[in-house]
Scaffold this active site. Structure first.
Site, PDB file in Angstrom:
ATOM      1  N   ASP A 199      -8.725  -2.882 -14.021  1.00 46.93           N
ATOM      2  CA  ASP A 199      -7.336  -2.427 -14.113  1.00 46.93           C
ATOM      3  C   ASP A 199      -7.315  -1.151 -14.949  1.00 46.93           C
ATOM      4  O   ASP A 199      -7.888  -1.107 -16.037  1.00 46.93           O
ATOM      5  CB  ASP A 199      -6.474  -3.507 -14.758  1.00 46.93           C
ATOM      6  CG  ASP A 199      -4.995  -3.155 -14.719  1.00 46.93           C
ATOM      7  OD1 ASP A 199      -4.584  -2.288 -15.490  1.00 46.93           O
ATOM      8  OD2 ASP A 199      -4.271  -3.752 -13.909  1.00 46.93           O
ATOM      9  N   CYS A 200      -6.674  -0.118 -14.428  1.00 45.04           N
ATOM     10  CA  CYS A 200      -6.609   1.165 -15.125  1.00 45.04           C
ATOM     11  C   CYS A 200      -5.707   1.035 -16.351  1.00 45.04           C
ATOM     12  O   CYS A 200      -4.545   0.624 -16.237  1.00 45.04           O
ATOM     13  CB  CYS A 200      -6.092   2.246 -14.190  1.00 45.04           C
ATOM     14  SG  CYS A 200      -6.085   3.899 -14.901  1.00 45.04           S
ATOM     15  N   GLY A 241      -1.912  -1.018  -6.267  1.00 49.00           N
ATOM     16  CA  GLY A 241      -1.530  -0.461  -7.548  1.00 49.00           C
ATOM     17  C   GLY A 241      -2.726   0.167  -8.232  1.00 49.00           C
ATOM     18  O   GLY A 241      -3.420   1.021  -7.672  1.00 49.00           O
ATOM     19  N   ASP A 242      -2.988  -0.238  -9.473  1.00 50.32           N
ATOM     20  CA  ASP A 242      -4.134   0.294 -10.221  1.00 50.32           C
ATOM     21  C   ASP A 242      -5.233  -0.740 -10.391  1.00 50.32           C
ATOM     22  O   ASP A 242      -6.047  -0.641 -11.303  1.00 50.32           O
ATOM     23  CB  ASP A 242      -3.673   0.792 -11.598  1.00 50.32           C
ATOM     24  CG  ASP A 242      -3.060  -0.323 -12.439  1.00 50.32           C
ATOM     25  OD1 ASP A 242      -2.599  -1.309 -11.846  1.00 50.32           O
ATOM     26  OD2 ASP A 242      -3.040  -0.196 -13.677  1.00 50.32           O
ATOM     27  N   GLU A 243      -5.266  -1.748  -9.518  1.00 54.23           N
ATOM     28  CA  GLU A 243      -6.277  -2.794  -9.583  1.00 54.23           C
ATOM     29  C   GLU A 243      -7.373  -2.555  -8.543  1.00 54.23           C
ATOM     30  O   GLU A 243      -7.090  -2.266  -7.382  1.00 54.23           O
ATOM     31  CB  GLU A 243      -5.664  -4.174  -9.363  1.00 54.23           C
ATOM     32  CG  GLU A 243      -4.806  -4.655 -10.520  1.00 54.23           C
ATOM     33  CD  GLU A 243      -4.407  -6.100 -10.359  1.00 54.23           C
ATOM     34  OE1 GLU A 243      -3.916  -6.681 -11.338  1.00 54.23           O
ATOM     35  OE2 GLU A 243      -4.593  -6.643  -9.249  1.00 54.23           O
TER      36      GLU A 243
END
Length: 328
Positions: A199-200, A241-243
């Protein structure tokens, strides 16, 4: 060269006077040539089996398509002879051409097209057999090109359906399908693997401060870093998303730790060229220890990642043995 004589292979040939040639263990010269041919053949066979000389899958494709061609020819002759004359099986001949073009590409499709045209020319009563053969080759090659073009379009559509448009990685559905196949193979081969969920960090803050274009760039940079840090057999996907998720094939805790270290270094170098700091939190789940199904492994990795994200402001902590890692 030996004084008083010369060498052939490993046998010394000495000058003879009146003695019988049979008294000397002379090795015939052609045996050296046979040895050379034998060694070359063995070397060629070993190299060929490794796929360095020709593509073994291409050879299998051509062989299977040739058997299909022979089978259609026999069926055509038998059916025409048993029922009535002039029964046309011409469209069935497109089947081995389609198969060879689909599996082996233009080379295999072209070879099978030439074989089919030759078969037609052998049994056709044409005034100009060479011209008829060339015409058949052109027609069948055109059919093969159509098949090959359609196959490439279908492959492109399938790839687009399985790819995340922003990063070029696999999407969730494609990752789940391919990941389950890998785990099924691992069950049979008893191989190790690991699932890494990432995750970012501070992604929302990057979007709010630098804009959505910067957020997209962060995702692209992270995707490239994952590619550069992984190996050829690993699966990488953007879940949304950011995953992101990575399935490290044939990897134990040591290999997972090395992957995390490579990724950490890549992100540090990338952050130096960006207007913002790029980092990620990660959780690792190991096949067999944390679970045996992909869903369970992803769930365990997600839980570990969430716990690690709570400590994302701390220094880098990579603990592959516990399955928890953090990249800052």
């Amino acid at each position: 060269m030996k004084k008083g004589g010369f060498l052939i292979g490993k046998t010394a040939i000495q000058p003879v006077d009146s003695c019988r040639i049979a008294d000397y263990p002379i090795k015939p010269m052609w045996t050296d040539l046979i040895d050379i041919i034998e060694k070359s053949a063995r070397r060629f066979w070993r190299t060929a089996m490794r796929g360095h000389v020709f593509n073994l899958e291409l050879a299998k494709t051509i062989g299977f398509a040739s058997l299909m061609l022979v089978g259609i020819s026999l069926a055509e002759d038998w059916f025409a002879g048993m029922v009535f004359e002039n029964v046309g099986f011409v469209y069935l001949y497109f089947l081995p051409i389609w198969f060879s073009a689909r599996k082996g590409g233009r080379l295999a499709g072209g070879l099978i097209s030439v074989m089919t045209a030759t078969k037609w020319a052998m049994f056709a009563d044409a005034r100009y057999p060479l011209l008829a053969w060339m015409l058949n080759v052109v027609i069948l090659a055109g059919v093969m090109m159509i098949f090959e073009t359609l196959e490439r379009r279908m492959a492109r559509v399938s790839k687009e359906a399985a790819t995340d448009p922003l990063t070029g990685l696999l999407n969730r559905a494609a990752f789940v399908n391919q990941g389950k196949e890998i785990l099924h193979e691992n069950e049979n081969t008893r191989s190790q693997c690991a699932v890494v969920l990432l995750d970012c960090n501070k992604f929302k803050a990057i979007n709010d401060r630098y804009g959505h274009a910067a957020g997209d760039e962060a995702l692209k940079v992270l995707a490239r870093a994952l590619k550069d840090s992984s190996q050829g057999d690993d699966l990488i996907a953007r879940l949304g998303g950011d995953e992101f998720v990575v399935l490290l094939a044939e990897t134990d805790s040591i290999g997972a730790n090395l992957f995390m270290n490579r990724l950490n270094g890549t992100l540090r170098r990338a952050s130096a060229e960006l207007a913002f700091e790029l980092s990620a939190s990660a959780g690792i789940a190991y096949y067999g220890y944390d679970g045996r199904s992909l869903d369970i492994l992803m769930q365990v990795a997600d839980e570990k990642m969430y716990r690690n994200k709570q400590r994302s402001n701390l220094a880098l902590a990579t603990m592959a043995e516990s399955g928890v890692s953090n990249i800052v």
